[in-house]
Write an enzyme that holds these catalytic residues in place. Structure first.
Site, mmCIF file in Angstrom:
data_model
loop_
_atom_site.group_PDB
_atom_site.id
_atom_site.type_symbol
_atom_site.label_atom_id
_atom_site.label_comp_id
_atom_site.label_asym_id
_atom_site.label_seq_id
_atom_site.Cartn_x
_atom_site.Cartn_y
_atom_site.Cartn_z
ATOM 1 N N CYS A 8 43.971 40.126 26.248
ATOM 2 C CA CYS A 8 43.318 41.414 26.094
ATOM 3 C C CYS A 8 42.334 41.694 27.205
ATOM 4 O O CYS A 8 41.963 40.812 27.980
ATOM 5 C CB CYS A 8 42.535 41.464 24.773
ATOM 6 N N ASN A 52 38.829 39.070 23.616
ATOM 7 C CA ASN A 52 39.744 38.538 24.611
ATOM 8 C C ASN A 52 39.743 37.023 24.480
ATOM 9 O O ASN A 52 38.700 36.387 24.631
ATOM 10 C CB ASN A 52 39.310 38.949 26.019
ATOM 11 N N TYR A 61 46.955 34.525 38.771
ATOM 12 C CA TYR A 61 47.786 35.664 38.395
ATOM 13 C C TYR A 61 47.073 36.702 37.539
ATOM 14 O O TYR A 61 47.229 37.902 37.765
ATOM 15 C CB TYR A 61 49.031 35.161 37.643
#
Length: 504
Positions: A36, A137, A284
């Site tokens: 998130c 998150n 990433y």
């Protein structure tokens, strides 16, 4: 609670696509996804819903399944959320209806709980002194213990309600923040946060205050910024501060609870810091224009490419990236090797998931819906193809085949992370261990499966050096199998028969 427009008419959620940006380049072949993005703002006199909208736009890469914003005017909280991308969920009318000076925003990718409206965030729940709206998150690893705590405090009814729909770890925390017997939500949080295990970067609010908290390991990023007007912003990444014009103040410390109200920002510590930031944020997950622990993500990825060129040189004519995740490392590889950089693959950025099922012919084409080779660039050339990671390997296999069909003389694959061999329990949706291409196979085995002329991964030491962080301050579990927090007991089967190592 139903959101309404300024004239009193109810807002109807806008229905569009399913909200998937489609990071994966092949149907059904997911790239690693983060749980998130969270955003919070305390700014009297500002349009906090619109600030949150743009902040979530900057965090869209962290979750594309649902989006939501909650606001408070000091007396009541209003929340509006739906399935889809930020731009699909909100229009001008929805944002105008979300009045107030405090806001919490969230964009979600599900790693726990189904991808349904009931699990969209921010979650909303009653407290002893009002209401709480929470965005999360990360991923908690001790959910069964937390459910037991909820039953102990609140009785079986709330547990059954969780099973009836809101089945996420975020919903459980929201319910636990409703505990009675405390003077304030702050006191509830200080009691609860030390009992949570795993990764959490929380942004939450009641009617009067904005709160932010980060787990003792600081696995997921969370930063504090100040607006020119004097208001405050909390976000998953510094890029979200940039987009709303906020100046980065600092990172929220692991084990820290921040409280923001009309008197300013003050800090409480609920646990000693034991930093173990996720290294995959550098590889990433995070935007390249974000800074983590003082290190530019773009600079880290460039250096990973340079290290990759030093560790795995090859005679070649061009260096090309797998768009877009492999681009910074490919630039670094080209700089270090002296081999020219080129865009050999063109990505269609507007293709997400489609409700139209492709024919068998189109399914066989697979990746071509999203990538197309520039034949004039690559025909007859020896190529170095740079990507950030190999998960199952299907995407790289398809790319190698496509490049050969387009006339590439040689295809050498270079990866700016070590082989991924272990699942993540802290908010990245990796496959189970037996699905990972590197598990049980040598680099040469994987090279043969990809059909590449050579395959090289950056070393763990090279990747760590590129972050300019000490290894002791980073979580490398997906590469090493050493977990900073014990994995959940009900997920140990994902590790097969391999031993689990927990960092001291």
């Amino acid at each position: 609670m139903t959101a309404r427009r300024p004239d009193g008419t109810p807002l109807t959620p806008r229905r569009g696509g399913d909200g998937r940006l489609g990071h994966e380049l092949m149907p059904g072949e997911k790239a690693p996804q983060d749980a998130c993005g969270v955003f919070g703002v305390y700014a009297p006199g500002e349009e906090v819903a619109k600030l949150s909208y743009f902040g979530l736009y900057a965090l869209q890469h962290r979750g594309q399944e649902s989006a939501g914003i909650a606001t408070s005017n000091g007396d009541s909280i209003l929340v509006f959320k739906d399935m889809g991308l930020v731009s699909q969920v909100f229009d001008e009318g929805a944002l105008e209806a979300l009045q107030g000076h405090i806001a919490v925003g969230h964009t979600r990718y599900s790693t726990t709980g189904a991808s349904v409206w009931a699990n969209a965030q921010p979650t909303l729940g009653p407290t002893a002194h009002g209401t709480v709206a929470l965005g999360h998150n990360g991923n908690l690893t001790n959910v069964p213990e937390l459910l037991d705590l909820l039953v102990e405090r609140e009785g079986i009814a709330k547990r059954l309600d969780l099973k009836g729909g809101k089945c996420t770890d975020t919903a459980i925390v929201t319910a636990l923040l409703g505990a009675t017997g405390f003077d304030s939500l702050e006191q509830v949080a200080l009691d609860l946060l030390p009992q949570l295990r795993g990764a959490f970067s929380f942004v939450f609010m009641d009617e009067q205050k904005l709160y932010a908290a980060r787990d003792p390991q600081g696995i997921r990023p969370l930063v504090l910024g100040e607006l020119p007007s004097g208001g405050w912003v909390v976000a998953s990444e510094t890029a979200a501060l940039d987009i709303v014009g906020a100046r980065q103040e600092r990172e929220i410390e692991p084990g820290e609870l921040l409280v923001i109200d009309e008197t300013g920002v003050y800090s409480q510590r609920f646990a000693e810091a034991d930093p173990k930031g996720c290294i995959f944020e550098y590889v990433y997950l995070a935007r390249p224009d974000t800074t983590i622990a003082g290190r530019s993500v773009q600079a880290a990825r460039l250096e990973m490419g340079r290290a990759l060129a030093r560790e795995h040189p090859v005679d070649a004519d061009l260096v090309i990236p797998t768009p877009e995740s492999g681009t910074p490392a490919a630039v670094g590889y080209a700089q270090e090797s002296g081999i020219p950089f080129a865009q050999g693959l063109v990505k269609n950025s507007y293709v997400g998931r489609t409700f139209i099922q492709p024919s068998q012919t189109l399914r066989q084409l697979g990746i071509r819906l999203k990538l197309n080779p520039l034949r004039d660039v690559i025909a007859g050339k020896r190529l170095v193809v740079v990507d950030d990671s190999i998960v199952r390997g299907n995407t790289q296999r398809a790319i190698v085949a496509m490049l050969r069909e387009a006339g590439a003389a040689e295809v050498h694959v270079r990866i700016s992370s070590p082989p991924v061999q272990w699942p993540c329990f802290y908010g990245i949706d990796f496959p189970t261990r037996d699905e990972l291409a590197a598990v049980g196979h040598s680099v040469e085995d994987v090279r043969a499966q990809l059909g590449a002329d050579s395959l090289g991964h950056i070393s763990l030491a090279g990747m760590l050096a590129a972050t300019e962080q000490a290894e002791s301050r980073l979580c490398t579990a997906c590469f090493t199998g050493t977990y900073p927090v014990a994995p959940p007991v009900d997920a140990r089967h994902l590790l097969l028969s391999q031993p689990v190592e927990v960092a001291p």
